[in-house]
Write an enzyme that holds these catalytic residues in place. Sequence first.
Site, PDB file in Angstrom:
ATOM      1  CD  GLU A  35      -4.047  -7.559   2.129  1.00 52.96           C
ATOM      2  OE1 GLU A  35      -5.194  -7.123   2.331  1.00 52.96           O
ATOM      3  OE2 GLU A  35      -3.223  -7.504   2.050  1.00 52.96           O
ATOM      4  CG  HIS A  49     -10.413  -6.223   1.155  1.00 56.93           C
ATOM      5  ND1 HIS A  49      -9.868  -6.754   1.960  1.00 56.93           N
ATOM      6  CD2 HIS A  49      -8.841  -5.462   1.171  1.00 56.93           C
ATOM      7  CE1 HIS A  49      -9.114  -7.141   2.508  1.00 56.93           C
ATOM      8  NE2 HIS A  49      -8.404  -6.355   1.705  1.00 56.93           N
ATOM      9  CD  GLU A  78      -2.828  -0.980   2.339  1.00 56.13           C
ATOM     10  OE1 GLU A  78      -2.894   0.011   2.848  1.00 56.13           O
ATOM     11  OE2 GLU A  78      -3.550  -2.162   2.257  1.00 56.13           O
ATOM     12  CG  ASP A  81     -12.806  -8.778   2.737  1.00 59.56           C
ATOM     13  OD1 ASP A  81     -12.856  -8.129   2.161  1.00 59.56           O
ATOM     14  OD2 ASP A  81     -12.150  -8.653   3.711  1.00 59.56           O
ATOM     15  CG  ASN A 132      -1.017  -7.140  -1.113  1.00 59.28           C
ATOM     16  OD1 ASN A 132      -1.682  -6.979  -2.272  1.00 59.28           O
ATOM     17  ND2 ASN A 132      -1.249  -6.943   0.171  1.00 59.28           N
TER      18      ASN A 132
END
Length: 359
Positions: free
Chosen positions: A271, A241, A164, A273, A205
């Site tokens: 990651e 996400h 990030e 979701d 990432n």
Amino acid sequence: MSSPLDSQAKIAKETTTTFSVISQTQNKDNQKSTSTTLRSLAKEQGISIGTAVQAKPLREDETYQEVLAREFNLVTPENAMKFGRLHPKRDRYDFTNPSTIVNFAQANQMQVYGHTLVWHNNLPDWLKEKEWSRQELIDILREHIYTVVGRFRGQIVVWDVVNEAIENNGSLRKTIWLQGIGPEYIEMAFRWAHEADPQAKLFYNDYKAEGLGKKSNAIYALVKDLQQQGVPIHGVGFQMHTSIKRPPNPKKVAANIQRLGELGLEVRITEMDVQIYSGKGTREEKLAAQAEVYRDIMSVCLDAPNCKSFATWGLSDNYSWIPYFFDRPDSPLLFDESYRPKPAYNALVEELQPAFITN
């Protein structure tokens, strides 16, 4: 002060936590032919299927252990390897929880995705509460990377080296590392990680950069520039996400994966979701919509030769970060609070099924 390599040697001598893994009976059960598990189907497709894990349920919850080992072949430490958890004092590291996760993975023939070496969040107080010179910050970051990567050398297949570092507008995020060292901290981190474990794959990432736009363009430019400088970087992680209200555009995700592939870089869904709270309809309708978001991204990944892994950010809804972070109920993962598979799980199973050609 000791050198990074001295610290690495010191840490390497520490006794790792003894971990009581799943019983031999459960291991044998997991090795049986289970053609409908995510793990066995993903293996046939040649990709890894993973999830983020927490050390506490991994020690205490037998169902958590059983579902994890049965359905997944890759684990990501959700919090245990973040700087603040792993390096609580400048002269002390705590490898208890990371070792629990790595030992479990090894006992169950799973790969480990290391997360994360350099991030602006989850930093220890000793680092945040003092003014450091540029050289001091360089020494701190280099020692941390050498020590952590060196400690797990040969045991972790991929590292999130930098996490990030780009803002949504495409600019570099103003972190302690950028402001204290300069933009070259990114290049330094990748080089140090490679020196500590030349066999590990090294990734950048980030979130909200799966499709096409300012942020993904900036990430593309960053990794291309790193490559041109001879920096060892092997891929980009798409956190993914997302939500049923604003799902990613599969065609744009595919285009982004393709252009990174043209640079010779891998992509991993790291990651994922899918929030349902703000979606429309009944709970059943929301879960059906969620399943289609998961299906679409798995389909994109399977169609891309350079998409090597698909991982969710948590095993079951009761261990998701989403309800706590947003302070509202949600059900973003593949398994519910009782570890029952949801429509999203079934969608991935269907998508992973091999296509049979009939005459």
